[in-house]
Scaffold this active site. Structure first.
Site, PDB file in Angstrom:
ATOM      1  N   ASP A   1       0.859  -1.185   0.000  1.00 25.33           N
ATOM      2  CA  ASP A   1       0.000   0.000   0.000  1.00 25.33           C
ATOM      3  C   ASP A   1       0.891   1.228   0.000  1.00 25.33           C
ATOM      4  O   ASP A   1       1.741   1.382   0.882  1.00 25.33           O
ATOM      5  CB  ASP A   1      -0.894   0.032   1.244  1.00 25.33           C
ATOM      6  CG  ASP A   1      -2.012  -0.996   1.150  1.00 25.33           C
ATOM      7  OD1 ASP A   1      -2.115  -1.669   0.116  1.00 25.33           O
ATOM      8  OD2 ASP A   1      -2.775  -1.117   2.129  1.00 25.33           O
TER       9      ASP A   1
ATOM     10  N   ASP B   1     -13.595  -6.737  -5.142  1.00 19.57           N
ATOM     11  CA  ASP B   1     -13.718  -6.870  -3.684  1.00 19.57           C
ATOM     12  C   ASP B   1     -15.104  -7.422  -3.389  1.00 19.57           C
ATOM     13  O   ASP B   1     -16.107  -6.761  -3.651  1.00 19.57           O
ATOM     14  CB  ASP B   1     -13.554  -5.505  -3.001  1.00 19.57           C
ATOM     15  CG  ASP B   1     -12.136  -4.950  -3.171  1.00 19.57           C
ATOM     16  OD1 ASP B   1     -11.224  -5.744  -3.505  1.00 19.57           O
ATOM     17  OD2 ASP B   1     -11.938  -3.739  -2.975  1.00 19.57           O
TER      18      ASP B   1
END
Lengths: 216, 260
Positions: free
Chosen positions: B11, B130
């Site tokens: 990230d 997702d």
């Protein structure tokens, strides 16, 4: 000495250029590596690299759009006999014809067609995406000192189509993906890989180094 | 034989890695380029950057990160996060990304997938899905798509959506189970298998890895051809080499080239 990587708008070539530069440094060669869209530079170069990602026809059209480039590549490779390295679709373009989105003529240096892969094991995904080993069919200077076979080094593949050569002598290596799939082709001063040497870490850098030393 | 891929995911916010990376010998543990080099040397099969930069002005920073990474790492790089239009994809590919992953925009504007696949080729278009389980206990399993980092419930069926994005030209699916993400209790095997069975492109399993057995199950029990993990690598719980040795010992073929 000068190697040119032909830039015809087919994706990013920075890592390809860096990989060739690193291999030249490792081979301790005085070799410049540049990206070019200029046919004159191809004419002046010692070695030619043709990359390619995306669809066969788009790549062919991309080269055709650069005025005089197709002819400059043909001259460099056929008349001037300069070492040539085709990568991925750049390798597929060495064939007579590609069958992706209709039939498209290639350079015709390797007798054969570029066809959609049809793995015998239908659970295998298309595209083949990832690391696979190579099975060597014929020795070639670009594969010198590179370990192949099931216990050998891996190369990075991303493709749905493969070049099927008519002449067995042109087939240097295959990879196994539900049956043998063309990995490396070569004839005379020309070599091409379906996989991406610039993304294939150790095997890729060793192969590029061999190519840079080849016919020098 | 094609090997299962092990993919660490970083990230990145404002050009810095968000969670601390527990690597020895790193000069700067927050520098994504340094970490990419370390994973390259450690034998990761690909690398994934997820850009979570919020401010629009700072969004260009990721391009520099990608550029520097591509110059130094000769391995495939996927970049995602905040990709909204064809131009975003073009910029990332030009900076040196090999693949671009599209998440929220794939739901809001599915035409983007088609446009991008036509322009750049399916091989570089990854759709990040997702999914969260919405069926109650005892009901047939059902999963739906969430966007905006899992905050927005779309009501779209995950399996139908996967089929749709592949038909539009997605070349790969990065599937994250929102129920499992961050839990360390293992991949959602049923979800992953259902998606793998529904599409003919490679699927990357993501969300929930806590042990090395999870990495084995993620491949063996689902049909996924790659496993993605973040915490177990970043916190130094396991190395890439340990992970691959465990997978190989449990019958999952992986790439273990010497010197990589």
């Amino acid at each position: 000495m000068k190697t040119v990587i032909i830039d015809y708008g087919s994706g990013n070539l920075r890592s390809a250029q860096k990989a060739f530069e690193r291999a030249a440094a490792s081979a301790q060669m005085a070799m410049s590596v540049s990206l070019t869209s200029d046919p004159d530079e191809v004419d002046q170069a010692d070695k030619i690299v043709l990359p390619g990602v995306g669809a066969y026809r788009d790549c062919r059209d991309g080269i055709r759009r650069l005025d005089g480039m197709w002819e400059a590549i043909e001259k460099a490779v056929i008349a001037d006999y300069k070492p040539f390295f085709g990568i991925c679709v750049g390798m597929q373009l060495m064939a007579d014809v590609g069958l992706e989105h209709g039939s498209t003529d290639g350079f015709g240096w390797i007798k054969g067609r570029v066809e959609k892969m049809q793995p015998q094991d239908t659970s295998l995904k298309i595209p083949q995406m990832g690391w696979n080993t190579l099975d060597l069919h014929h020795n070639h200077p670009v594969m010198a000192n590179i370990k192949t076979g099931p216990e050998g080094l891996h190369a990075y593949f991303v493709h749905s189509y493969q070049l099927v050569p008519e002449d067995d002598a042109d087939l240097i290596a295959t990879t196994d993906y539900g049956g043998p799939v063309t990995a490396i082709v070569a004839t005379d001063n020309l070599v091409g890989t379906q996989f991406h040497p610039e993304k294939s870490q150790k095997l890729g850098l060793a192969m590029i180094e061999n190519f840079l030393k080849w016919k020098c | 034989m094609l090997k299962a891929r092990v993919i660490p995911c970083l990230d990145v916010k404002d050009g810095r890695v968000v969670k601390g990376i527990n690597f020895v010998d790193l000069r700067d543990a927050g520098d994504p380029v340094e970490i990419a080099k370390a994973y390259d040397a450690a034998g990761a099969d690909e690398l994934c950057f997820l850009d979570i930069t919020a401010s629009h002005e700072k969004r260009g920073i990721i391009l520099d990160v990608v550029r520097h990474t591509a110059e130094q790492c000769f391995m495939p790089l996927t970049v995602g996060g905040g990709v909204k239009e064809v131009e975003d994809i073009r910029q990332l590919l030009l900076a040196g990304a090999d693949k671009v992953s599209i998440n929220t925009a794939a739901v809001n504007n599915p035409e983007l997938i088609e446009q991008a696949a036509k322009r750049f080729g399916s091989q570089c278009i990854v759709v990040a899905i997702d999914a969260k389980q919405v069926s109650a206990e005892g009901e047939p399993l059902k999963w739906e798509i969430f966007t905006h980092g899992g905050r927005t419930h779309t009501g779209i069926d995950a399996i139908e959506f996967a089929k749709k994005v592949v038909a539009l030209g997605a070349g790969e699916i990065l599937l994250t189970s929102m129920d499992r993400d961050g839990t360390g209790i293992g991949f959602n095997i049923e979800l992953t298998r259902a998606i793998c069975d529904a599409v003919n492109v490679p699927v990357i399993a993501s969300g929930g890895v806590g042990t090395l057995d999870h990495m084995v199950d993620g491949i063996k029990l689902t049909g996924a051809t790659a496993v993605l993990a973040a915490s177990i690598f970043h916190f130094g719980t396991f190395t890439i080499a340990e992970t691959k040795a465990h997978m190989a010992a449990n019958g999952v073929p992986v790439r273990q080239d010497p010197g990589n």
